[in-house]
Scaffold this active site. Structure first.
Site, mmCIF file in Angstrom:
data_model
loop_
_atom_site.group_PDB
_atom_site.id
_atom_site.type_symbol
_atom_site.label_atom_id
_atom_site.label_comp_id
_atom_site.label_asym_id
_atom_site.label_seq_id
_atom_site.Cartn_x
_atom_site.Cartn_y
_atom_site.Cartn_z
ATOM 1 N N GLU A 195 42.981 7.510 108.301
ATOM 2 C CA GLU A 195 43.173 8.691 107.449
ATOM 3 C C GLU A 195 44.338 8.513 106.479
ATOM 4 O OE1 GLU A 195 43.907 13.482 108.073
ATOM 5 O OE2 GLU A 195 42.687 12.385 109.498
ATOM 6 N N SER B 241 47.074 12.631 112.757
ATOM 7 C CA SER B 241 45.836 11.933 113.124
ATOM 8 C C SER B 241 45.700 10.671 112.277
ATOM 9 C CB SER B 241 44.629 12.841 112.890
ATOM 10 O OG SER B 241 44.728 14.008 113.672
ATOM 11 N N ARG C 171 37.675 15.657 104.746
ATOM 12 C CA ARG C 171 38.860 14.825 104.499
ATOM 13 C C ARG C 171 38.704 13.998 103.221
ATOM 14 N NH1 ARG C 171 39.584 18.077 107.372
ATOM 15 N NH2 ARG C 171 40.467 18.123 109.467
#
EC number: 1.3.1.98
Length: 351
Positions: free
Chosen positions: A343, A239, A160
């Site tokens: 995130e 998410s 990520r």
């Protein structure tokens, strides 16, 4: 280019949250994108880049600068090489590659947002990450004032993360090139256990491309991860927290906390994450800390379908969302000693 002033930004995000921008420009060509960035940089004006808006948390006060919405179009296939303009709708591009019989991104179906955002976040799901198929990224370098082509290695991909996320003010992604696989209509090897189980195959097996895509879409929809304007569980950024990656020592300490809290036989999720590191599940941590599906009484709540998604139930403010996120972070840390990391990108606010 289309230019608006005091323009609402909430409708451009999947959270549907945030105040207005002092100025909003919509660019439909690479040249317009570069011109708008150069103009803002020359004037010293704060610049906010917006693609699909699926990874943005914008403060209630909005953005006191220029918001640049990248709405470029371009889908090109040459053999197994795919080139996408940054503004292309990602999930549509995935569907087209599956239709063309090419494997490599089929398990990334249903992910909201634009193609240009995928290398920034190193988007991944259900056993695939874009870093495994991206060959090059064409970007405008704000430091040198030139358009550059970066190889996969130069993108410095990790979980990520990428060089674009690590230095967000340096590059503006214009186009992304992928090298896909022609496997005679079959998917890449299925890596994710839930996907394999749903498909009725073993991890490592290949399945028809359309089957892989449809299975992922059904799994995502069941978790509120496919956009639906009528379903407030999808008024989210997907998410909200990344899965923690722990050193062996930190994981051992975490495991001890788990046994202490949940019983001697309790075993937390654990996945290899490189030598000396283990990844665990943020969703599991949230649930076991007492934040179950649907948690909350206000206008921002945890999704009724998936504990990893924080949602706007229709009347929320960004501060409502952040209050819930902070509550979850504090609760998980108190329970297990792990600090979750958000995130989505925050604009004008922070946890």
């Amino acid at each position: 280019m289309l230019e608006l002033h005091d323009a609402p930004l909430a409708p451009l995000t999947t959270f549907r949250l945030g105040g207005p921008a002092a100025r909003l420009i919509t660019a439909t060509t690479d040249a317009e994108v570069v011109a708008a960035v150069r103009e803002a940089d020359a004037a010293g004006t704060p610049l906010l880049l917006i693609g699909g808006g699926s990874n943005l948390v914008i403060g209630d006060k909005g953005f006191a600068g220029t918001a640049l919405r990248i709405a470029t179009e371009g889908f090109s296939l040459d053999g197994t090489t795919l080139e996408l303009a940054a503004g292309e709708v990602w999930t549509d591009a995935v569907a087209r590659t599956v239709g063309a019989g090419l494997a490599g991104i089929e398990c990334l179906a249903g992910i909201p947002g634009s193609a240009g955002a995928t290398p920034i976040q190193n988007v991944g799901a259900y056993g695939q990450e874009v870093s495994s198929t991206i060959s090059e990224v064409i970007a405008y370098d704000r430091k040198t004032g030139e358009t550059v082509t970066l190889t996969n290695a130069e993108c410095a991909f990790s979980y990520r993360h990428s060089r674009f996320k690590g230095d967000p003010d340096r590059h503006v992604v214009l186009r992304v090139r992928f090298e896909l696989e022609d496997a005679n209509g079959l998917s890449a090897p299925v890596k994710y256990a839930e996907t394999a189980r749903t498909l009725g195959v073993e991890p490592g097996d290949r399945v028809p491309l359309a089957d892989a895509r449809e299975t992922v879409l059904k799994l995502r929809a069941g978790k509120g991860m496919v956009l639906d304007p009528e379903d407030h569980d999808t008024w989210s950024a997907g998410s909200f927290f990344t899965n923690p990656i722990l050193t062996d020592e930190a994981f051992a300490a975490f495991h001890a906390r788990v046994r202490e809290r949940l019983g001697a036989d309790a075993v937390p999720p654990a996945y290899p994450a490189g030598e000396g590191h283990t990844k665990t599940s943020a969703a599991w941590l949230i649930d076991k800390s007492g934040f179950t599906k649907g948690y909350g009484t206000g206008p921002a709540r945890i999704s009724t379908k998936h504990t990893l998604a924080l949602t706007n139930r229709g009347e929320a403010s960004t501060e409502d969302l952040l209050a819930l996120a902070r509550e979850v972070v504090a609760g998980v840390h108190d329970a297990f000693g792990i600090t979750l990391v958000n995130e989505p990108v925050t604009v004008g606010v922070s946890l």
